[in-house]
Design a protein around this motif. Structure first.
Motif, PDB file in Angstrom:
ATOM      1  N   GLY A  28       0.825  -1.211   0.000  1.00 38.83           N
ATOM      2  CA  GLY A  28       0.000   0.000   0.000  1.00 38.83           C
ATOM      3  C   GLY A  28       0.857   1.258   0.000  1.00 38.83           C
ATOM      4  O   GLY A  28       0.581   2.215  -0.732  1.00 38.83           O
ATOM      5  N   ILE A  29       1.895   1.263   0.820  1.00 34.23           N
ATOM      6  CA  ILE A  29       2.817   2.404   0.867  1.00 34.23           C
ATOM      7  C   ILE A  29       3.534   2.560  -0.466  1.00 34.23           C
ATOM      8  O   ILE A  29       3.687   3.672  -0.986  1.00 34.23           O
ATOM      9  N   CYS A  80       7.379   3.727   5.565  1.00 30.34           N
ATOM     10  CA  CYS A  80       7.461   2.366   6.094  1.00 30.34           C
ATOM     11  C   CYS A  80       7.859   2.389   7.563  1.00 30.34           C
ATOM     12  O   CYS A  80       7.276   1.696   8.401  1.00 30.34           O
ATOM     13  N   LYS A  81       8.846   3.221   7.880  1.00 26.65           N
ATOM     14  CA  LYS A  81       9.316   3.295   9.265  1.00 26.65           C
ATOM     15  C   LYS A  81       8.252   3.879  10.195  1.00 26.65           C
ATOM     16  O   LYS A  81       7.996   3.345  11.270  1.00 26.65           O
ATOM     17  N   PHE A 110      12.754  -4.925   3.662  1.00 24.83           N
ATOM     18  CA  PHE A 110      11.389  -4.977   4.193  1.00 24.83           C
ATOM     19  C   PHE A 110      10.519  -6.026   3.492  1.00 24.83           C
ATOM     20  O   PHE A 110       9.936  -6.896   4.143  1.00 24.83           O
ATOM     21  N   LEU A 111      10.393  -5.904   2.174  1.00 20.85           N
ATOM     22  CA  LEU A 111       9.427  -6.733   1.444  1.00 20.85           C
ATOM     23  C   LEU A 111       9.831  -8.200   1.408  1.00 20.85           C
ATOM     24  O   LEU A 111       8.988  -9.084   1.621  1.00 20.85           O
ATOM     25  N   LEU A 112      11.081  -8.488   1.136  1.00 20.69           N
ATOM     26  CA  LEU A 112      11.513  -9.886   1.051  1.00 20.69           C
ATOM     27  C   LEU A 112      11.333 -10.593   2.383  1.00 20.69           C
ATOM     28  O   LEU A 112      10.858 -11.729   2.440  1.00 20.69           O
ATOM     29  N   ARG A 113      11.685  -9.944   3.465  1.00 19.51           N
ATOM     30  CA  ARG A 113      11.509 -10.541   4.790  1.00 19.51           C
ATOM     31  C   ARG A 113      10.033 -10.773   5.104  1.00 19.51           C
ATOM     32  O   ARG A 113       9.658 -11.813   5.652  1.00 19.51           O
ATOM     33  N   ALA A 114       9.198  -9.793   4.755  1.00 24.04           N
ATOM     34  CA  ALA A 114       7.761  -9.942   5.008  1.00 24.04           C
ATOM     35  C   ALA A 114       7.191 -11.113   4.205  1.00 24.04           C
ATOM     36  O   ALA A 114       6.362 -11.884   4.704  1.00 24.04           O
TER      37      ALA A 114
END
Length: 274
Positions: A8-9, A51-52, A151-155
């Motif tokens: 979304g961000i 994001c932060k 961020f994205l890969l870990r999520a």
């Protein structure tokens, strides 16, 4: 971190960037180049800040995601990765152009920006080139690597299998680079850096490789401008693309070897806190 919140961000920043671009083109065409660079850098930084703030990611979490610093050997290795990836991209460029030229040589000039005479370029140390370097080789690599490889890969890995996480991550990265003609190499670029992050556990490593790739792409466009000067006969001739085909084959072999080696040892690579 929730995947839907991250996406979304990202979507918000992409739409904002597109709106800014349309505004610049319609209202300030005389300053389009520099304003577009400013908004590009601004939106890259903005989506990391969002994001932060919105997802309440602590500095310690970001520090853990960024991982360890790298030494001289790792820097050289990361730069070598950037070289391999740019060779793969140039190879894809040449092979696709050669195939299209067999049916419609003129289309090659339209799609890949080849030309029959040398185009005008800015001096290498001009403000235009240096400002582009600052954005493409510093701001973009840092922000994109932190978001996509961090961020994205870990999520994704928290919810999906390794294969699914890699495919989704790399597909999103490729879609967002829709303005480029090199879709296969963009996907491979993202895939390779995802694997590099899982192995090295360092965003810095990926950032150096990304920055090297962007710098070499810039040199191709500005310093090596003659590369794009081709005649109609040249683009349809196999002998004109020997260098590109060779670089594609060589880089493909290296990338395939390293990728399959990673997949063989993926369990160890997923131990985040080691």
């Amino acid at each position: 971190m929730k995947i839907k919140d991250l996406l979304g961000i990202l979507l918000f920043c992409v739409v904002l960037r597109a709106a800014c671009t349309l505004l610049i083109v319609s209202r300030y065409p005389e300053n389009e180049y520099h304003l577009d660079l400013i908004f590009q850098a601004g939106t890259e930084i903005l989506f990391i800040l969002l994001c932060k703030l919105l997802m309440k990611i602590s500095f310690q979490e970001i520090k853990n995601i960024v991982g360890h610093a790298i030494g001289i050997k790792e820097v050289v290795l990361a730069m070598a990765v950037g070289v391999i990836l740019i060779l793969f991209t140039l190879g894809e460029n040449g092979i696709e152009a050669l195939i299209v030229a067999q049916f419609n040589p003129q289309k090659v000039f339209e799609i890949w920006n080849f030309r029959t005479t040398a185009g005008e370029v800015y001096p290498l140390f001009s403000l235009n080139v240096l400002s582009f370097l600052a954005v493409s080789c510093l701001v973009a690599p840092i922000c994109e690597e932190l978001f996509f490889r961090g961020f994205l890969l870990r999520a994704l890995l928290e919810k999906k299998s390794l294969h699914s996480a890699l495919i989704i991550n790399c597909s999103i990265f490729t879609i967002l680079h829709f303005s480029h003609e090199y879709y296969v190499s963009t996907f491979v670029f993202s895939l390779f850096l995802c694997c590099a992050y899982l192995i090295t556990k360092s965003i810095v490593f990926c950032g150096v490789a990304h920055s090297t790739f962007n710098f070499l792409a810039l040199m191709q466009n500005y310093s090596l401008n003659k590369y794009f000067v081709r005649s109609i006969d040249d683009v349809a001739s196999l002998s004109s693309w020997t260098l590109e085909i060779s670089s594609f084959v060589a880089s493909s072999l290296v990338i395939s070897y390293l990728f399959f080696r990673f997949m063989k040892n993926c369990d160890a690579a997923l131990r985040w806190k080691e």
